[in-house]
Design an enzyme around this catalytic site. Structure first.
Site, mmCIF file in Angstrom:
data_model
loop_
_atom_site.group_PDB
_atom_site.id
_atom_site.type_symbol
_atom_site.label_atom_id
_atom_site.label_comp_id
_atom_site.label_asym_id
_atom_site.label_seq_id
_atom_site.Cartn_x
_atom_site.Cartn_y
_atom_site.Cartn_z
ATOM 1 N N CYS A 134 0.830 -1.202 0.000
ATOM 2 C CA CYS A 134 0.000 0.000 0.000
ATOM 3 C C CYS A 134 0.862 1.248 0.000
ATOM 4 C CB CYS A 134 -0.887 0.009 1.232
ATOM 5 S SG CYS A 134 0.123 -0.053 2.721
ATOM 6 N N CYS A 188 3.219 1.566 2.935
ATOM 7 C CA CYS A 188 4.462 0.799 2.814
ATOM 8 C C CYS A 188 5.464 1.580 1.978
ATOM 9 C CB CYS A 188 4.240 -0.534 2.096
ATOM 10 S SG CYS A 188 2.903 -1.505 2.745
ATOM 11 N N ASP A 227 5.098 -35.348 -6.724
ATOM 12 C CA ASP A 227 6.347 -35.828 -6.144
ATOM 13 C C ASP A 227 6.139 -35.835 -4.628
ATOM 14 O OD1 ASP A 227 9.154 -36.225 -5.658
ATOM 15 O OD2 ASP A 227 9.248 -34.089 -5.192
ATOM 16 N N ASP A 234 9.747 -30.793 -7.241
ATOM 17 C CA ASP A 234 10.711 -29.744 -6.919
ATOM 18 C C ASP A 234 12.173 -30.159 -7.076
ATOM 19 O OD1 ASP A 234 10.820 -31.485 -4.778
ATOM 20 O OD2 ASP A 234 11.424 -29.903 -3.394
ATOM 21 N N ASP A 276 13.088 -34.772 -10.467
ATOM 22 C CA ASP A 276 11.790 -34.549 -11.118
ATOM 23 C C ASP A 276 11.935 -33.758 -12.408
ATOM 24 O OD1 ASP A 276 10.411 -35.591 -8.874
ATOM 25 O OD2 ASP A 276 10.751 -33.694 -7.842
#
Lengths: 45, 710
Positions: free
Chosen positions: B33, B36, B433, B606, B610
């Site tokens: 926002c 911030c 996985d 991950d 894989d």
């Protein structure tokens, strides 16, 4: 119809000015952070 | 270099000065926002040595012009409660988007020229005639021709490169329509004709450039996000020379260097162990969740995580020569499902392009034969080309995918490829996985079996070790007062021992402490207490699986881990199909086999084991914590712990494809009305302008519905 002599240049100049303003805003990177600019108006200085 | 620039060699300092001031980029995910923005900018501007700080809310980044190290700035932001991560400037690249800006400029030129020409056209449509009309047409020509020649260049270039190799794409009829409309209208304007299509040529360019720009934005947003993930990993290593550790970029290491690998950090290079022992997690390579112990001289691969004490190793292969890189390379060059996939837009173009050329050609021939009037026949053929709404077709897919991808971005998914949505929508099997995707390392035992004193000792021992498992244990025990210990000693790869009020106590591997069990134990005097540690099922896994089953997806688990562990997990989250003990190649084959049988698979994984399956699968998703190689092989990257949101990914993808198809339907419906009018010769420039604007706007409005419900 003589009014066209004024109106046509006026419309061309206005369109050209709009395009120039757009190119300026693009060159100064004003489209890099659209969300941030929308939020910045809320910041009090 | 000296030959190219003699002055550089003479004055190297001058080169350094010519470089721009250091800009540090920090990723701050919590920026949300206006408050911030001002808090962060005010805090950073207050730091000594910071020249300027600017927040980019869209990218959730701060760019700081400073000579300070990123760590100091991260610290400054941590003080006001913002988590910041330094981004590696080299991986991030220039961060500039010249292609996007070029498209926007062309879009602007086409837009403003279109407005001006439209102003004049409205006068002609409302009845200007004779000399006035001719003057207006000539002024329009003066604006439209240069504007079109500049703005439509991306289409001309694409069309030309397709034609040169003897193929046609969507840009061929578009370029033809724009050029013919401009050329024919110029002829009409010079000869006092009634109809000029300057506004049509411009609005065609304008609307199609919108589609082109949206497409570009989607692609570059995905590329940027992927680059940012890569930039989050700091590519440095600790080189030991003369007994001192020095932080250097990995690329600067050479074989033979001694490298220090701190606890919890990935091994930066391939090499062998110099320290006496080491303890690493190589689950990314094998899928096994158990850490592996190494002895001096053992071979270590880049990418393994050091779970034990810091160790020293000798570098043998760096960067491109590492096993990690070779495997990642193999994945990139492999032929993948996404290369074979023909996108919805391409399939539409294959039908549309020949159809529209035939239609325009037939109308030209028909009118020429019937009337013998070449000019009239050409006018009608051009009207057909313009009025067949390539705008709506050009916008149909990009408008929807842009809306869908930005919605998914807000949900925490980075979609990396444009056709990923279409493929995700087709998926029938969800392949998961196990390690790292469905499970987290953690503890699972009843703490009430330990006495208060034992808990205090355990907590104190766990707190005194830097081992990740100790940290997990300390967190699992929660708010317990640690007991006062003396003579604390950490034994590499084994555990921690100390004395507590005269009694020897230890926390560590069962075998080390003479216990019969496996895993971690607490030893107090002669008593042994097992502290079973096991993987914990990710909290959202079960809900995710049942939501996916409801959506008609068949989940299954593929794991490199043991059968017992996989079966237990599958049972816990309600998956009936699973296969354990698979090698990376077997995972890959299994996924390829699923595709052959038509059970199109989406792989979620991950690890490096894989990666093959991720790129073979019809579609793939990787968590943000995955290895670089796995992330770059996947179509979609999940940021944060978003397992529970996975079903939404499929829902949005299916809706996006539904809306894209509907958009093609809308374009076809417009054509069904407009084409007969154009072929029969009743089309006017006004009609062309209306058909073009309405069809484009309906298509864009329809695409925006993706945000309404899903």
């Amino acid at each position: 119809m003589n009014v066209l002599v004024i109106l046509i240049p006026v419309s061309l100049i206005l369109g050209g000015a709009g395009l120039a303003a757009f190119i300026w805003s693009l060159r100064t990177r004003q489209y890099d952070d659209p969300d941030g600019e929308a939020m910045r108006v809320l910041i009090e200085d | 270099m000296t030959a190219a620039c003699p002055a550089c060699a003479a004055a190297p300092a001058a080169v350094d000065m010519a470089l721009p001031k250091d800009v540090v980029q920090l990723s701050v995910p919590a920026i949300r926002c206006a408050a911030c923005i001002s808090a962060i900018e005010d805090r950073l501007s207050g730091v000594q040595g910071v020249n300027s700080a600017r927040v980019n809310l869209t990218q959730k980044r701060v760019a700081i012009e400073t000579e300070l190290a990123p760590e100091d700035l991260v610290q400054a932001l941590a003080e006001i409660g913002y988590d910041a991560h330094p981004l590696d400037a080299a991986s991030l690249g220039a961060g500039d988007d010249p292609a996007g800006r070029d498209l926007l400029l062309r879009l602007g030129v086409a837009g403003f020229a279109m407005m001006n020409v439209m102003l004049l056209s409205v006068a002609v449509w409302s009845g200007a005639s004779g000399a006035t009309r001719d003057l207006f047409h000539l002024i329009s020509a003066g604006i439209a021709l240069p504007a079109v020649l500049y703005a439509a260049q991306p289409f001309f270039r694409n069309a030309w490169s397709a034609l040169r190799v003897g193929r046609v794409n969507m840009d061929v009829p578009i370029s033809l329509a724009i050029l013919l409309a401009g050329g024919m209208s110029l002829f009409e304007a010079l000869n006092g004709g009634a109809h000029a299509y300057f506004d049509a040529a411009l609005s065609l360019t304008f609307f199609l450039l919108i589609g082109r720009y949206l497409e570009h934005r989607t692609r570059s947003a995905a590329r940027n996000a992927a680059k940012e993930l890569a930039a989050l990993e700091v590519h440095t290593a600790q080189r030991l020379s003369g007994g001192k550790a020095q932080t250097v970029p990995i690329a600067e290491l050479t074989p033979g260097d001694t490298v220090l690998v701190p606890t919890g950090v990935r091994v930066p290079v391939d090499g062998h162990l110099l320290s006496r022992a080491a303890h690493t997690d190589r689950s990314f390579l094998t899928g096994e969740s158990e850490p592996v112990s190494h002895e001096s001289g053992a071979v270590l691969n880049a990418g393994e995580i050091n779970l034990g004490r810091p160790f020293e190793m000798q570098a043998e292969a760096i960067g491109k020569d590492t096993r990690l890189h070779r495997i990642a390379q193999m994945v990139e060059t492999a032929e993948t499902a996404r290369n074979r996939y023909t996108s919805l837009a391409d399939r539409a173009a294959r039908i549309y392009v020949p159809a529209v050329h035939l239609l325009a050609g037939a109308s030209f021939a028909g009118w020429l034969l019937a009337t013998g009037d070449l000019r009239h026949a050409l006018n009608i053929a051009i009207a057909v080309l313009i009025i067949t709404c390539p705008c709506a077709l050009g916008l149909a897919v990009p408008a929807v995918s842009t809306a869908a991808i930005s919605r998914l971005y807000r949900l925490g998914f980075l979609v990396k490829s444009g056709t990923a949505l279409e493929r995700l929508a087709d998926v029938k099997t969800l392949v998961l996985d196990k390690t790292g995707t469905l499970t987290r390392p953690g503890f699972f035992f009843d703490i009430s079996t330990l006495s208060a004193a034992e808990l205090g000792v355990t907590k104190a021992l766990a707190m005194s070790s830097a081992h990740p498992l100790s940290k997990e244990l300390s967190a699992y025990l929660g708010d317990i007062n640690p007991a006062p210990l003396e003579d604390i000693e950490e034994v590499e790869g084994r555990g921690v021992r100390a004395t507590w009020g005269g009694t020897p106590v230890a926390l560590g591997q069962a075998a080390w402490l003479g216990a019969l069990q496996d895993g971690l134990v607490l030893k107090k005097g002669d008593q042994i207490h097992p502290l079973p540690n096991q993987e914990v099922v990710a909290p959202d896994a079960k809900a995710m699986v049942s939501a996916c089953q409801e959506a008609g997806l068949k989940p299954q688990i593929l794991s490199g881990d043991t059968n017992t562990k996989t079966a237990a997990l599958a049972d816990a989250i309600g998956v009936t199909q699973y296969r354990a003990g698979l090698s990376p190649e077997q995972k890959n084959d299994h996924v390829a086999d699923l595709e052959r049988r038509g059970a199109l698979a989406c792989m979620v994984g991950d690890g490096l084991n894989d990666t093959g399956a991720l790129s073979t699968a019809y579609a793939s998703v990787a968590p943000g914590t995955a290895l670089d190689a796995a992330r770059s092989a996947a179509d979609v990257v999940m940021i944060g712990d978003r397992l529970a949101r996975l079903p939404e990914l499929f829902a949005v993808a299916r809706r996006a494809v539904y809306l894209s198809r509907m958009n093609f339907g809308i374009a076809a419906a417009y054509n069904a009305i407009a084409i007969p009018i154009a072929v029969l010769g009743f089309a006017t420039p006004l009609m062309a302008a209306l058909a073009m604007s309405f069809s484009s706007i309906t298509v864009i409005a329809n695409a925006a519905r993706i945000g309404l419900r899903s």
